[in-house]
Enzyme design. Structure first.
Site, short mmCIF file in Angstrom:
data_model
loop_
_atom_site.label_atom_id
_atom_site.label_comp_id
_atom_site.label_asym_id
_atom_site.label_seq_id
_atom_site.Cartn_x
_atom_site.Cartn_y
_atom_site.Cartn_z
N GLU A 57 -18.67 -41.42 -34.75
CA GLU A 57 -17.13 -42.84 -35.23
C GLU A 57 -18.25 -43.77 -36.01
O GLU A 57 -17.99 -44.73 -37.09
CB GLU A 57 -17.30 -43.59 -33.22
N CYS A 80 -18.23 -43.75 -26.29
CA CYS A 80 -19.30 -43.56 -24.94
C CYS A 80 -19.44 -45.11 -25.32
O CYS A 80 -19.39 -46.23 -26.27
CB CYS A 80 -20.79 -42.97 -25.64
N ALA A 169 -31.30 7.16 -24.33
CA ALA A 169 -33.40 7.06 -23.25
C ALA A 169 -34.17 7.15 -23.38
O ALA A 169 -35.02 5.85 -22.39
CB ALA A 169 -32.59 8.99 -22.71
N SER A 173 -32.73 1.87 -30.03
CA SER A 173 -31.60 0.57 -29.91
C SER A 173 -31.36 0.18 -31.24
O SER A 173 -30.73 -0.26 -31.09
CB SER A 173 -31.40 0.03 -28.98
N TRP A 175 -31.02 -0.24 -34.72
CA TRP A 175 -30.13 -1.09 -35.15
C TRP A 175 -28.38 -0.26 -34.50
O TRP A 175 -28.03 0.65 -34.96
CB TRP A 175 -29.65 -1.44 -36.11
#
Length: 376
Positions: A57, A80, A169, A173, A175
């Site tokens: 504001e 507020c 396994a 990971s 990518w």
């Protein structure tokens, strides 16, 4: 009257667009936008950039100057009415002489909770509330949940193959997904108050859980603001398996949550905080952790963890939203599952509601939330 309602929605939509400019930077404050309209013309606009600086504001009023007198102010959250790090916005609107204020929603903060709108009405200002409220709530899920329930909003990020596997396994990971999906993950981190991971991810992947500015894909000004704010990196390590010389610790301060704070001094000496929250079976009490984070002003938590920790959040009903990235590949039946969540009957399988699905490069990003129980 119908025409005015249409105009109110139009200008509020613009205010919501402005509020989204603060998506990555306002923590722990809400994201808020404001538009000031006089005689059918926008004369002032603003949004809250970051905590400690002027609210939306105030920016809009400064933009409008004397033209704010007699105008309508559209704001995505009730102005507020209390003194925090900045003066009350309700008083600023009264002083500027606005004739009408349209708010998307009442502020859930108990320090405000209708008092801002009441102050405006007492000053003779026409007040309307509830315009595009659902859209306004969607911008601030964490702030609203923290104020209404004393908990942060928990978002779990998962990346998987088409056959629902997250890693080979062996643990390999990187990518699964491509660069566009990884950029989307960086933006999820950037909007969060806390990025939370577990010892398995840190030990296996060498995870740092930082925001990589070069991968955000955002404009330079926003990227600079993101780099300037502090995001809490949190490691859940119940038995303190991660050594202090691990990459996760060497890149900066972190909060480590464990079951035993006996080594608190060594972590403090290295610039980190150690918090003990023992739970059942020697595991960290996750609900207690979320309450603790809310007490620290945390709005949104991003969980980026392995199947065991992500599964614990899911099993305990602590997840508000899943962000699932799906790669167009198979990892095979020996690869690791998405979540550690043993289920034996179809009736036990939790239902999800998919709220969005979009392509990110060659991958897909799915946003899903726990489906409400029947009859709710």
């Amino acid at each position: 009257m119908i025409e005015q309602a249409i105009l109110d929605r139009h200008y509020m939509a613009r205010a919501l667009q402005l509020a989204r400019n603060g998506l990555y930077t306002t923590h722990p404050n809400p994201r808020v936008g404001c538009v000031i309209v006089r005689e059918g013309q926008v004369v002032g606009e603003g949004w809250h950039v970051r905590a400690g600086e002027p609210h939306a504001e105030v920016h809009a009023l400064r933009h409008a100057g004397e033209l704010a007198c007699g105008a309508t102010a559209y704001v995505t959250l009730e102005p507020c009415s209390h003194h925090g790090r900045t003066p009350p916005c309700a008083d600023a609107l009264v002083k500027a002489g606005v004739a009408r204020v349209v708010a998307a929603m009442q502020d859930p903060n108990p320090q405000v909770a209708g008092n801002g709108l009441l102050r405006l009405q007492q000053a003779g200002i026409v007040v309307v509330s509830g315009v595009l409220e659902a859209e306004a709530r969607a911008i601030n899920p964490g702030f609203i949940k923290r104020m209404e329930h004393g908990l942060p909003f928990v978002r779990v990020k998962l990346a998987m193959s088409l056959d629902g596997r997250t890693a080979m396994a062996s643990g390999e990971s990187q990518w699964i997904t491509g660069a566009p999906a990884r950029s989307a993950v960086q933006r999820l981190r950037a909007r969060s108050s806390v990025v939370l991971t577990g010892a398995d991810s840190v030990l296996m992947d060498g995870a740092r859980m930082t925001v990589r500015a070069a991968e955000l894909g955002l404009d330079a000004a926003t990227t600079e603001l993101i780099e300037a704010r502090s995001m809490l990196r949190l490691l859940i390590d119940g038995s303190l398996r991660v050594p202090l010389d691990a990459p996760f610790f060497t890149v900066g301060p972190a909060l480590v949550v464990t079951c035993d704070a006996a080594q608190q001094a060594s972590y403090a000496a290295a610039g980190h905080e150690l918090l003990a929250l023992p739970g059942a079976d020697g595991h960290v009490d996750l609900p207690a952790l979320l309450k603790e984070l809310a007490s620290r002003g945390v709005n949104e938590v991003l969980v980026e963890a392995g199947a065991r920790l992500a599964g614990a959040f899911a099993r305990q009903g602590l997840v508000d939203e899943y962000q699932i990235f799906i790669a167009a590949r198979f990892l095979g039946s020996q690869a690791r599952p998405l979540l550690e969540w043993p289920l034996t009957l179809m009736s036990e399988a939790p239902a999800l509601k998919i709220t969005e699905m979009r392509a990110v490069g060659d991958d897909w990003q799915v946003t899903a939330i726990p489906a409400p129980a029947a009859g709710v």
